[in-house]
Design an enzyme around this catalytic site. Structure first.
Site: not given
Ligand SMILES: Cc1cc2nc3c(=O)[nH]c(=O)nc-3n(C[C@H](O)[C@H](O)[C@H](O)COP(=O)(O)OP(=O)(O)OC[C@H]3O[C@@H](n4cnc5c(N)ncnc54)[C@H](O)[C@@H]3O)c2cc1C
Length: 449
Positions: A43, A434
């Site tokens: 990776c 939110w």
């Protein structure tokens, strides 16, 4: 004393070997790895190429000497060429000595990983054409970059192709990405999100050509000169291939070990294969998708490490079950963060769900926070139950890891309505009051009303 043989010395194999050792101090553990490297981070290869990581050895988690301290015997440049499941033995080829030997096992962990898919085109072996899969590949690409390439072409617009493109972009080497599908990331993201990624990459100055199938790689005797696709030659003095991968399951197949419908090794939730005492884990093995309950074969380090640990626990005398996967993944191209979990809309419909997608734009902080960046979130919802089936995020710094909230929602089977009111954190630098996942939940619920 029982003997555990591990075939393949990377994420799955070494997680399994280490975990088996923790549980059973008396197990005789031998690991055969055919390359020069053990326990390395594939990776990290694109980040070494792009010079975010300076030294190649930083990508190696542990050396053979470190494993030896826990009595795990790692044999590099040893390839297992056959498995005899009735005699419980493997044939090992010592690549340096040129000799072969038969080695007995009581337990075997098959962790052979995956290999790159290569197109059937001319020119793959021309000097200057590279993979970015192994640490040896990484060293070869860095060395070629030292020769001051003027233009790079990346063939394939999946995660690895995009990470390679980012590496060239970071090094100020002009780069073109050639992708035969209609968008980048076509196997993992919905086309709308893939197109968003492609357009943001173009804004960065990366040339992204979709619907472009490569016909041939051109070069002189000594060097690649370009990539030909649909009558156009894209000039290049360095080419990276990122065309996906296939499980290394041939050795298992030849041994009569059952493969599953994906072509990878079939395993139960204890990572046991069809052969007595033989376990498999990682890219070479299947996993159950938790949403469809069907086997999949995903090539992700997250899954390889976890499956390896489960196999190691069971081989060491413990009892662990692998709970399945969602295919949660993340990457980035410069400041564009990209992540996904669960099913795409096409995957959901193919799996028989009556699925619908809903999208929203949001930001990583309050509207007045100066460092807020924009993000787009797409959720896939099951009309019948209201449950979330998948999510995808494309946005600026701070957006990508938000996928983990969605992964947890999918893992626990939440509906959009459930997600709307989950108690998530807030302060202006981090989100609106939110959190975008709450809003995504509300949107997912409202689309069903
Ligand atoms: C460039 C790149 C970037 C990636 N980025 C990410 C990422 O950001 N996030 C993520 O989750 N995943 C990522 N991955 C995927 C991840 O690296 C793999 O899923 C993970 O390495 C799989 O581990 P594994 O042990 O199953 O297989 P591998 O890592 O492939 O290891 C298998 C080993 O087995 C050896 N072997 C095979 N056959 C034999 C044999 N017959 N005898 C002896 N040895 C054998 C191989 O040489 C190899 O070393 C990336 C992969 C690449 C290539």
């Amino acid at each position: 004393m029982s003997r555990l043989i591990v075939v393949g010395g990377d994420a799955a194999g070494m997680s399994g070997a280490s975990q088996a050792r923790r549980l059973d101090p008396d197990l005789d553990i031998v690991v055969y790895e055919r390359t020069n490297w053990v326990s390395y981070a594939a990776c990290g290869v694109p980040y070494y190429v792009g010079e975010d990581v300076r030294e190649l050895r930083q990508l190696q988690a542990r050396t053979p000497e470190q494993f030896a301290r826990t009595d795990i015997d790692v044999r590099l440049r040893h390839e297992v060429v056959a498995i005899d499941t009735s005699a419980k033995a493997v044939t090992v080829h010592d690549l340096d000595a040129g000799t072969s030997s038969q080695e007995q096992y009581d337990l075997l962990l098959y962790g052979t990983g995956a290999r790159p898919l290569l197109p059937a085109i001319e020119g793959l072996d021309i000097n200057g054409v590279f993979q970015v899969r192994t640490l040896d590949d990484a060293a070869a690409v860095r060395s070629a970059i030292g020769e001051n390439p003027q233009h790079a072409v990346v063939v394939g617009g999946g995660y690895i192709g995009l990470e390679a493109a980012e590496a060239f972009h970071n090094l100020d080497i002009p780069v073109t990405v050639l992708e035969m599908a209609g968008t980048v990331l076509s196997r993992t993201m919905d086309p709308e999100m893939g197109e968003l990624v492609a357009s943001q990459m173009r804004e960065l100055g990366i040339d992204v050509c979709t619907n472009t199938r490569v016909d041939r790689i051109a070069g002189t005797d000594s060097r690649v000169t370009g990539v030909e696709a649909a009558g156009i030659t894209y000039p290049a003095d360095i080419v990276v291939l990122g065309l996906g991968s296939a499980p290394n399951a041939e050795l298992a197949k030849a041994a009569g070990i059952a493969l599953g419908p994906t072509g990878a090794v079939a395993v139960d939730n204890h990572q046991r294969t069809s052969a007595e005492g033989v376990y498999a884990a990682g890219d070479c093995a299947e996993a159950i998708n938790r949403i469809t309950n069907e086997p999949v074969n995903l090539h992700l380090g997250t899954i390889a490490n976890k499956q390896g640990r489960v196999a190691g626990t069971n081989m060491g005398g413990g009892d662990a079950s692998f709970p399945g996967v969602l295919g949660t993944a993340i990457t980035k191209v410069a400041d564009i963060e990209i992540s996904r979990t669960g099913l795409s809309l096409a995957e959901a419909n193919a799996a028989g769900f009556d699925a619908v997608a809903t999208g929203l734009r949001s930001s990583t902080g309050s509207h007045y926070w100066p460092k807020s960046t924009q993000m787009r979130i797409r959720t896939i919802v099951d009309r019948a139950t209201g449950k979330l089936l998948g999510a995808q995020v494309v946005g600026g710094p701070g957006s990508g890891k938000r996928i983990d909230t969605f992964a947890m929602a999918l893992w626990t089977g939440l509906t959009g309505a459930d997600l709307e009111y989950v108690d998530l954190s807030y302060a202006p630098p981090f989100s609106g009051v939110w959190e975008p996942a709450n809003i995504a939940g509300r949107k997912a619920a409202s689309i069903l009303d």
